[in-house]
Write an enzyme that holds these catalytic residues in place. Sequence first.
Site, short mmCIF file in Angstrom:
data_model
loop_
_atom_site.label_atom_id
_atom_site.label_comp_id
_atom_site.label_asym_id
_atom_site.label_seq_id
_atom_site.Cartn_x
_atom_site.Cartn_y
_atom_site.Cartn_z
N ASP A 1 -12.05 1.57 -3.70
CA ASP A 1 -10.62 0.85 -3.86
C ASP A 1 -9.83 1.84 -2.91
O ASP A 1 -9.40 2.82 -3.32
CB ASP A 1 -10.27 1.25 -5.17
CG ASP A 1 -10.77 0.36 -6.22
OD1 ASP A 1 -12.01 -0.28 -5.96
OD2 ASP A 1 -10.45 -0.18 -7.35
N LYS B 1 -5.95 -5.77 -4.77
CA LYS B 1 -5.83 -5.21 -6.00
C LYS B 1 -4.09 -4.96 -6.19
O LYS B 1 -3.73 -4.60 -4.96
CB LYS B 1 -6.45 -4.03 -6.07
CG LYS B 1 -6.25 -2.93 -7.35
CD LYS B 1 -7.31 -1.86 -7.38
CE LYS B 1 -6.84 -0.83 -8.25
NZ LYS B 1 -7.75 0.28 -8.43
N LYS C 1 -7.60 -8.22 -8.48
CA LYS C 1 -7.84 -7.07 -9.43
C LYS C 1 -6.51 -6.45 -9.67
O LYS C 1 -5.74 -5.77 -8.87
CB LYS C 1 -8.77 -5.87 -9.05
CG LYS C 1 -8.53 -4.64 -10.25
CD LYS C 1 -9.45 -3.62 -9.53
CE LYS C 1 -9.46 -2.31 -10.45
NZ LYS C 1 -10.34 -1.42 -10.01
#
Lengths: 305, 492
Positions: free
Chosen positions: A142, A205, A241
Amino acid sequence: MARTFHPADARRWRAARVDNAAVAQRVARVRTRSIKTESKLRLLKLALSMVDLTTLEGQDTPDKVQSLCRKAMHPFLEQPDLPHTAAVCVYPNMVPVAVESVRGSGVKVAAVATGFPSGQIPVPLKIEEVKRTVAMGADEIDMVIDRGAFLAGEDQKVFEEIAMVKEACGKARLKVILETGELGTLDNVAAASRLAIAAGADFIKTSTGKISPAATMEVTLVMLEAIREHYLETGVMIGMKPAGGIRTAKQALHYLVMVAETLGKAWMSPEWFRFGASSLVNDLLHQIARREDGHYASPRRFSVD
Amino acid sequence: MNKKSESKPTLDLEGALELSPSPERIPVTIKERYGHFIGGKFHDGADESLFETINPATKETLAHVAAATEAEVNQAVKSARAAHSKVWSKMGGAERGKYLYRIARRLQEKSRELAAIETRDNGKPIRETRDVDIPLACAHFFYYAGWADKLEYALPGRQAKSLGVAAQVIPWNFPLLMAAWKLAPALATGNTVVLKPAETTPLTAMALAEIMQEVDLPPGVVNIVNGAGATGAALVGHGDVDKVAFTGSTGVGRIIMRQIAGTKKRATMELGGKGAQIVFADAALDQAVEGTINGIFFNQGHVCCAGSRLLLEESIAEDFLERLQRRVRTLRIGDPLDKNTDVGAINSPEQYATIQRYIEVGRKEGANVWQGSATAVPDTGYFVPPTILMGLQQSDTCAREEIFGPVLSVLTFRTPDEAVKKANDSEYGLAAGVWSEKTSKLFEVAHRLNAGIVWANGYNLFDPASPFGGVRHSGFGREGGIAGLWPYLEVA
């Protein structure tokens, strides 16, 4: 091979137009969906299987991470049939512990990298951090984008950084955090989503969880629409996400409605949709137990992590 | 335009969200028989005049309703006249306002039950009656309650008084909401009323009559007579009526105007429409899709101001239609009482037949007919799925006539001038919508549209403070806002 940046593409991304009022109206309509009985139980379990159970604290220790991993693998021992969460999400130093703890369970190990959460470190260090984190066994990375560069209009810098990180990821899946709470407008969210997807993101995300506001349904809708546009143009699926601020089962169900109505069935899977969350799991368990037992249990019935 | 080529990626939208039934379960009281509300009392009406009102989603009979005869209409007008001269016109504005506030609060208290009754009687989804019809009806009473003691500010420097007895005839598409639109300004300005609900949707008006009793409204201030065209004709033609307020079709509006021509009666007419939604290439397209959906599929398209003509800039027409169809494929058609239903039932078999006839006409005139929804179309009642007619031309029937159903006619344009020209090429002039992220274009185009209402980057957005009404064959007079007071006032 890293993807190349074309200024003409950047102009197209930046030309994305979003009408805030209409987005809010659409989100309000999603929130009126009434999810009951059988469909509720099914979606609660699906949501549980989509959680990236997260701990990103300075005070994290191997014990804390082990505890988190146990929860991810067996969210509620009284109901062994429940799905495990999609992943645990930790800092790079905690990856070896996490990898060891979840081995063989199907739970993935995701790690934040690239100078999380601000990303304010030299690019070579970001690449090095990603490489080492992957080498330690992380399945997913991430990363954070350089928001400063994005806001300053340096799209090429942002793009190339993502492309380099993607290369450094090797087989690990790359989630690109836009930190929408720092982007200021939905137009920027739309542009940054398109940029990140073009540069090689496997997932986009919303947030680090360190900035408020974190994930909102409005921001998520705009990102889902960017994913839809990319899929319809190229046939390539990108994951989504939302992270931070999703604490209740009800919120999670509304997100799932929005995914189903924007992207369809193929995205209703932990392969393509995740919740970055920690306290959400216990509310999901609480609601699942409510459906199984016919009454609400004490919140103390569920472990703290 | 909507053919899927083999290689093109598609989204699996229809089956993506399986939801268990989630019906609104609040118990409702629907009597076997309804008559009229005259002089503060309920009257059974004549046995031989009874007609049925049905639940169009199931075809079940909900109740039998009496149609008012000329004598009963006469009695209602008499009681309204007496209430006006003896009580209501003499009462201070602040006192009248109190009654309106009471009505508004009582409506709020009963809103869930009223929504459930309305959904049964009309066929529209509970999502709309709960979130739009009933809250807006309350808002109208609250809004005009505030005006009751401030009328001198509505016409600064001039003296105004009430007209007398208002005959109000309302349609079936928003039964309680239209009653509120009509009653609230009339009562706030000191008029008394005889209201005739539509014959297919009388139930919430009768529930409203109960509320009038519960709040102790002086007898005769509001009278309600049921029935169809003959009752309506007797009412608007009554010699002692001072004001006629009608919402309904342009055809019936014409009949009423002929009937009252040469009399002292004032009139406001809120009639049909063929609203244009103009989408420019520089619009926020995904959001314009949402507005288009609200514009035409809200209330099954049974909206006089529905945006039933979609004018697309040619360069984005195909892209936009694909987006629109994707969104339509997530709309749930089904049991109107289910909280997840987006598209409910068509109100009556007559209207159902009209809509089917127009779709057939469209097909014959060469339109490409596309229908979609997330769920299967029920066969229990009168349901029409969201329908898009593509490949139409300006001269085609479905581009000109009001269909009053979930049918969107798509046309294209190349320049803003052409968009304005096509949008204005209609006998009607009720509402229009413009979609662009460029403000200068929005304002320029909006000002050139011949319509009573123009929404920018939105559609079917209502507020009691905002005047509503049309031009040309869409009628005259305004409802809502300060302008909604004027048609009920005699200015000295």
